[in-house]
Design a protein around this motif. Structure first.
Motif, PDB file in Angstrom:
ATOM      1  N   LYS A  25       0.831  -1.203   0.000  1.00 61.84           N
ATOM      2  CA  LYS A  25       0.000   0.000   0.000  1.00 61.84           C
ATOM      3  C   LYS A  25       0.867   1.254   0.000  1.00 61.84           C
ATOM      4  CE  LYS A  25      -3.660   2.632   0.711  1.00 61.84           C
ATOM      5  NZ  LYS A  25      -3.051   3.907   1.100  1.00 61.84           N
ATOM      6  N   THR A  26       1.999   1.210   0.692  1.00 62.09           N
ATOM      7  CA  THR A  26       2.885   2.364   0.770  1.00 62.09           C
ATOM      8  C   THR A  26       3.610   2.614  -0.552  1.00 62.09           C
ATOM      9  OG1 THR A  26       3.230   1.967   3.143  1.00 62.09           O
ATOM     10  CG2 THR A  26       4.835   3.365   2.013  1.00 62.09           C
ATOM     11  N   LEU A  27       4.078   1.546  -1.188  1.00 58.52           N
ATOM     12  CA  LEU A  27       4.886   1.688  -2.393  1.00 58.52           C
ATOM     13  C   LEU A  27       4.059   1.779  -3.671  1.00 58.52           C
ATOM     14  CD1 LEU A  27       7.736  -0.842  -1.542  1.00 58.52           C
ATOM     15  CD2 LEU A  27       7.886   1.646  -1.514  1.00 58.52           C
ATOM     16  N   TRP A  28       2.961   1.043  -3.730  1.00 60.95           N
ATOM     17  CA  TRP A  28       2.161   0.987  -4.953  1.00 60.95           C
ATOM     18  C   TRP A  28       0.670   1.166  -4.643  1.00 60.95           C
ATOM     19  CZ3 TRP A  28       5.551  -3.419  -4.160  1.00 60.95           C
ATOM     20  CH2 TRP A  28       6.793  -3.266  -4.782  1.00 60.95           C
ATOM     21  N   PRO A  29       0.287   2.337  -4.126  1.00 60.88           N
ATOM     22  CA  PRO A  29      -1.115   2.534  -3.741  1.00 60.88           C
ATOM     23  C   PRO A  29      -2.094   2.392  -4.899  1.00 60.88           C
ATOM     24  CG  PRO A  29       0.095   4.620  -3.748  1.00 60.88           C
ATOM     25  CD  PRO A  29       1.109   3.533  -3.881  1.00 60.88           C
ATOM     26  N   GLU A  30      -1.708   2.859  -6.089  1.00 57.42           N
ATOM     27  CA  GLU A  30      -2.617   2.755  -7.236  1.00 57.42           C
ATOM     28  C   GLU A  30      -2.895   1.300  -7.594  1.00 57.42           C
ATOM     29  OE1 GLU A  30       0.222   4.384  -7.262  1.00 57.42           O
ATOM     30  OE2 GLU A  30      -0.230   6.525  -7.539  1.00 57.42           O
ATOM     31  N   LEU A  31      -1.857   0.458  -7.500  1.00 58.65           N
ATOM     32  CA  LEU A  31      -2.019  -0.959  -7.802  1.00 58.65           C
ATOM     33  C   LEU A  31      -2.967  -1.618  -6.803  1.00 58.65           C
ATOM     34  CD1 LEU A  31      -1.209  -3.470  -9.432  1.00 58.65           C
ATOM     35  CD2 LEU A  31       0.737  -3.756  -7.871  1.00 58.65           C
ATOM     36  N   VAL A  32      -2.824  -1.297  -5.525  1.00 56.78           N
ATOM     37  CA  VAL A  32      -3.680  -1.873  -4.489  1.00 56.78           C
ATOM     38  C   VAL A  32      -5.129  -1.435  -4.699  1.00 56.78           C
ATOM     39  CG1 VAL A  32      -4.184  -1.893  -2.009  1.00 56.78           C
ATOM     40  CG2 VAL A  32      -1.811  -2.070  -2.813  1.00 56.78           C
ATOM     41  N   GLU A  33      -5.339  -0.173  -5.019  1.00 57.89           N
ATOM     42  CA  GLU A  33      -6.695   0.323  -5.252  1.00 57.89           C
ATOM     43  C   GLU A  33      -7.323  -0.363  -6.468  1.00 57.89           C
ATOM     44  OE1 GLU A  33      -6.367   4.533  -5.564  1.00 57.89           O
ATOM     45  OE2 GLU A  33      -5.522   4.749  -3.539  1.00 57.89           O
ATOM     46  N   TRP A  34      -6.542  -0.494  -7.535  1.00 53.12           N
ATOM     47  CA  TRP A  34      -7.063  -1.153  -8.737  1.00 53.12           C
ATOM     48  C   TRP A  34      -7.426  -2.600  -8.452  1.00 53.12           C
ATOM     49  CZ3 TRP A  34      -4.965  -5.425 -11.247  1.00 53.12           C
ATOM     50  CH2 TRP A  34      -5.573  -5.781 -12.449  1.00 53.12           C
ATOM     51  N   PHE A  35      -6.569  -3.306  -7.714  1.00 54.77           N
ATOM     52  CA  PHE A  35      -6.819  -4.719  -7.411  1.00 54.77           C
ATOM     53  C   PHE A  35      -8.080  -4.874  -6.560  1.00 54.77           C
ATOM     54  CE2 PHE A  35      -6.257  -8.485  -4.712  1.00 54.77           C
ATOM     55  CZ  PHE A  35      -6.073  -9.452  -5.682  1.00 54.77           C
ATOM     56  N   ASN A  36      -8.236  -4.023  -5.545  1.00 53.96           N
ATOM     57  CA  ASN A  36      -9.414  -4.114  -4.684  1.00 53.96           C
ATOM     58  C   ASN A  36     -10.692  -3.811  -5.456  1.00 53.96           C
ATOM     59  OD1 ASN A  36      -8.181  -4.949  -2.353  1.00 53.96           O
ATOM     60  ND2 ASN A  36      -7.922  -2.902  -1.501  1.00 53.96           N
ATOM     61  N   TYR A  37     -10.608  -2.875  -6.389  1.00 56.84           N
ATOM     62  CA  TYR A  37     -11.783  -2.582  -7.214  1.00 56.84           C
ATOM     63  C   TYR A  37     -12.134  -3.786  -8.094  1.00 56.84           C
ATOM     64  CZ  TYR A  37     -14.796  -0.489 -10.726  1.00 56.84           C
ATOM     65  OH  TYR A  37     -15.854  -0.226 -11.567  1.00 56.84           O
ATOM     66  N   LEU A  38     -11.107  -4.378  -8.711  1.00 63.78           N
ATOM     67  CA  LEU A  38     -11.341  -5.522  -9.597  1.00 63.78           C
ATOM     68  C   LEU A  38     -11.964  -6.693  -8.849  1.00 63.78           C
ATOM     69  CD1 LEU A  38     -10.915  -6.980 -12.348  1.00 63.78           C
ATOM     70  CD2 LEU A  38      -8.659  -7.660 -11.482  1.00 63.78           C
ATOM     71  N   ILE A  39     -11.421  -6.990  -7.670  1.00 64.11           N
ATOM     72  CA  ILE A  39     -11.852  -8.172  -6.922  1.00 64.11           C
ATOM     73  C   ILE A  39     -13.180  -7.958  -6.218  1.00 64.11           C
ATOM     74  CG2 ILE A  39     -11.299  -9.645  -4.936  1.00 64.11           C
ATOM     75  CD1 ILE A  39      -9.677 -10.330  -7.381  1.00 64.11           C
ATOM     76  N   ASN A  40     -13.368  -6.789  -5.613  1.00 66.93           N
ATOM     77  CA  ASN A  40     -14.496  -6.591  -4.700  1.00 66.93           C
ATOM     78  C   ASN A  40     -15.613  -5.695  -5.228  1.00 66.93           C
ATOM     79  OD1 ASN A  40     -13.368  -8.149  -2.557  1.00 66.93           O
ATOM     80  ND2 ASN A  40     -11.969  -6.460  -2.137  1.00 66.93           N
ATOM     81  N   MET A  41     -15.440  -5.097  -6.403  1.00 68.96           N
ATOM     82  CA  MET A  41     -16.478  -4.213  -6.940  1.00 68.96           C
ATOM     83  C   MET A  41     -17.022  -4.687  -8.284  1.00 68.96           C
ATOM     84  SD  MET A  41     -17.164  -1.629  -4.900  1.00 68.96           S
ATOM     85  CE  MET A  41     -17.796  -0.321  -5.956  1.00 68.96           C
ATOM     86  N   ARG A  42     -16.169  -5.285  -9.116  1.00 62.45           N
ATOM     87  CA  ARG A  42     -16.605  -5.696 -10.442  1.00 62.45           C
ATOM     88  C   ARG A  42     -17.377  -7.014 -10.383  1.00 62.45           C
ATOM     89  NH1 ARG A  42     -13.980  -3.569 -14.874  1.00 62.45           N
ATOM     90  NH2 ARG A  42     -15.492  -4.812 -16.028  1.00 62.45           N
ATOM     91  N   GLY A  43     -18.459  -7.093 -11.162  1.00 63.32           N
ATOM     92  CA  GLY A  43     -19.237  -8.315 -11.246  1.00 63.32           C
ATOM     93  C   GLY A  43     -19.953  -8.400 -12.577  1.00 63.32           C
ATOM     94  N   SER A  44     -20.703  -9.475 -12.756  1.00 62.57           N
ATOM     95  CA  SER A  44     -21.396  -9.674 -14.033  1.00 62.57           C
ATOM     96  C   SER A  44     -22.854  -9.254 -13.965  1.00 62.57           C
ATOM     97  CB  SER A  44     -21.302 -11.151 -14.438  1.00 62.57           C
ATOM     98  OG  SER A  44     -21.895 -11.969 -13.441  1.00 62.57           O
ATOM     99  N   SER A  45     -23.293  -8.708 -12.828  1.00 62.10           N
ATOM    100  CA  SER A  45     -24.676  -8.264 -12.692  1.00 62.10           C
ATOM    101  C   SER A  45     -24.700  -7.034 -11.794  1.00 62.10           C
ATOM    102  CB  SER A  45     -25.542  -9.380 -12.098  1.00 62.10           C
ATOM    103  OG  SER A  45     -25.224  -9.575 -10.732  1.00 62.10           O
ATOM    104  N   ASN A  46     -25.886  -6.544 -11.547  1.00 64.24           N
ATOM    105  CA  ASN A  46     -26.031  -5.373 -10.688  1.00 64.24           C
ATOM    106  C   ASN A  46     -26.099  -5.735  -9.216  1.00 64.24           C
ATOM    107  OD1 ASN A  46     -26.104  -3.552 -12.861  1.00 64.24           O
ATOM    108  ND2 ASN A  46     -28.308  -3.932 -13.181  1.00 64.24           N
TER     109      ASN A  46
END
Length: 340
Positions: free
Chosen positions: A284-305
Motif C-alpha cells: 500500500k505504501t509503495l504501490w497505492p494505485e495498484l492496491v486500489e485497482w486490485f481491490n476494485y477488480l476483486i471486490n467491486m466488479r461483477g457480471s450483474s447489478n
C-alpha cells in the motif's frame, strides 16, 4: 527491480527492534509470565476476545470478561476456569457507553485489587457501500464501539496500569492499511485506533507497555458473516461475506491468538497475524494505485447489478479456493450466530 529492492529494505527495517520513548533499544528477549496477573478483555464473548481469554487462562491469569451477552460470557468464563484461570469475573457491559467502561475498570480493580493487562478487543463491522446509507447516523455505532470504547477503557484503566506497570493491548486491524470497498467506516475506526495508541505510547510508554495488534482475516463472527446493516442492526449475510472476503485466506482463531499473546508477552510494539499480512502495508505504501485497482477488480466488479456478485466471490466459488482458504466454522451454511 528497484521497487523490490526498496520493499526488501522496508521489510528489513520493520523487523529490527524498536527504540523506546527514551531512546533505549527495546529487545524482545524475555517473555512475561502472566500467571496470577489480572487481565480485562472487552469483546470476550466470541472471536479473538474469547480465545485470548482461553490462552490467558492456560497461563494462569485472572480474568475480567466484558461484553453485552451475559449468558455467553458465563460460558466463556466456565471454560476459562476449566483451562486454568484461578477466577474469571463476568461483567456485562456496552463499551460504547462511557459509564459502562468506567464501571468495568472499577469492578475489576475492586474485585482483584489490581489491573495488569487491558485488552481492548470489542468491535463491530459495517459492510456497506458509502452511497447505500440512507441515514449516516446508523454508522455511528461502528466508531462508538471500535474507537471510543477503547478510548474510554484506556482512560479509566491507565491510572491502575501505571501502578502495576502493566500493558494495553489494542486490537486494531490490517484493514486500516487497505482501501477495501464496503468497509469505509470499519477501516476508518481501526486506523483511528492505531493512531490513538501510537500517540498514547509517546505520552505514557515509559510506564505502560502498548501492543497494537493488526490482525488480518481471522476466524470469528465477523468472518462468519455477522455485520451491521445500513439500518444499524446486526445480521448474518454469508453472501455478502463471500463478496467482501473473496480470495483472502481466513486464519484459524487458535493460531492467531497464540501468536498475538506471544507478541504481547514479549513486549512487542506491534503484532500482526498472520505475519504475511505485514506485506499489505508495504504494498500500500509503495504501490497505492495498484492496491486500489486490485481491490476494485476483486471486490467491486461483477457480471450483474447485484452488490454481492463480485469477481472475487465467483473466483472463490468456482475455483474451490473456499475449501482451502475458509475454516470449517466459516464455511458452514448452518451457522447460528447471535445478532443481538
Amino acid at each position: 527491480m528497484e521497487g523490490n529492492f526498496y520493499l526488501q529494505r522496508l521489510v528489513f527495517w520493520a523487523e529490527l527492534p524498536n527504540p523506546t520513548v527514551d531512546g533505549t533499544l527495546h529487545l524482545s528477549v524475555f517473555s512475561e509470565d502472566v500467571a496470577g496477573k489480572v487481565v480485562l478483555i472487552t469483546g470476550a464473548s466470541s472471536g479473538i476476545g474469547e480465545h485470548l481469554a482461553y490462552e490467558y487462562a492456560k497461563r494462569g491469569a485472572y480474568l475480567a470478561l466484558v461484553a453485552r451477552r451475559e449468558n455467553r460470557l458465563r460460558e466463556v468464563a466456565a471454560v476459562a476456569q476449566y483451562l486454568g484461570s484461578p477466577y474469571a469475573l463476568v461483567i456485562p457491559a456496552d463499551i460504547s457507553k462511557i459509564e459502562d467502561c468506567k464501571r468495568c475498570i472499577q469492578t475489576t480493580v475492586t474485585h482483584f485489587r489490581r489491573l495488569d493487562h487491558l485488552v481492548n478487543n470489542a468491535g463491530v463491522s459495517s459492510v456497506n457501500l458509502f452511497e447505500e446509507y440512507d441515514n449516516l447516523q446508523n454508522a455511528v455505532p461502528v466508531m462508538d464501539v471500535n474507537f471510543w470504547g477503547m478510548v474510554y477503557c484506556s482512560y479509566y484503566g491507565i491510572p491502575h496500569l501505571k501502578q502495576s506497570r502493566g500493558k494495553i493491548i489494542g486490537i486494531a486491524s490490517s484493514a486500516a492499511w487497505l482501501p477495501a470497498p464496503r468497509l469505509s467506516f470499519y477501516t476508518s475506526s481501526k486506523a483511528a485506533v492505531i493512531s490513538f495508541y501510537e500517540t498514547l505510547r509517546v505520552e505514557v510508554g515509559r510506564d505502560i507497555g502498548i501492543t497494537i495488534v493488526t490482525p488480518g482475516l481471522v476466524e470469528s463472527e465477523m468472518t462468519q458473516g455477522k455485520f451491521m446493516s445500513k439500518d444499524g442492526h446486526l445480521y448474518l449475510d454469508q453472501q455478502l461475506r463471500d463478496a467482501t472476503v473473496s480470495a483472502m485466506p481466513i486464519m484459524p482463531i487458535d493460531d492467531a491468538v497464540k501468536g498475538i499473546l506471544r507478541s504481547v508477552c514479549k513486549g512487542d510494539r506491534y503484532a500482526t497475524e498472520p505475519r504475511w499480512m505485514k506485506m499489505a502495508f508495504y504494498y500500500k505504501t509503495l504501490w497505492p494505485e495498484l492496491v486500489e485497482w486490485f481491490n476494485y477488480l476483486i471486490n467491486m466488479r461483477g457480471s450483474s447489478n447485484s452488490p454481492t456478485d463480485t469477481f472475487g466471490k465467483r473466483l472463490v466459488q468456482l475455483s474451490g479456493l473456499k475449501n482451502w482458504f475458509y475454516p470449517d466454522s466459516v464455511r458452514s451454511p448452518d451457522l447460528d450466530v447471535e445478532t443481538n
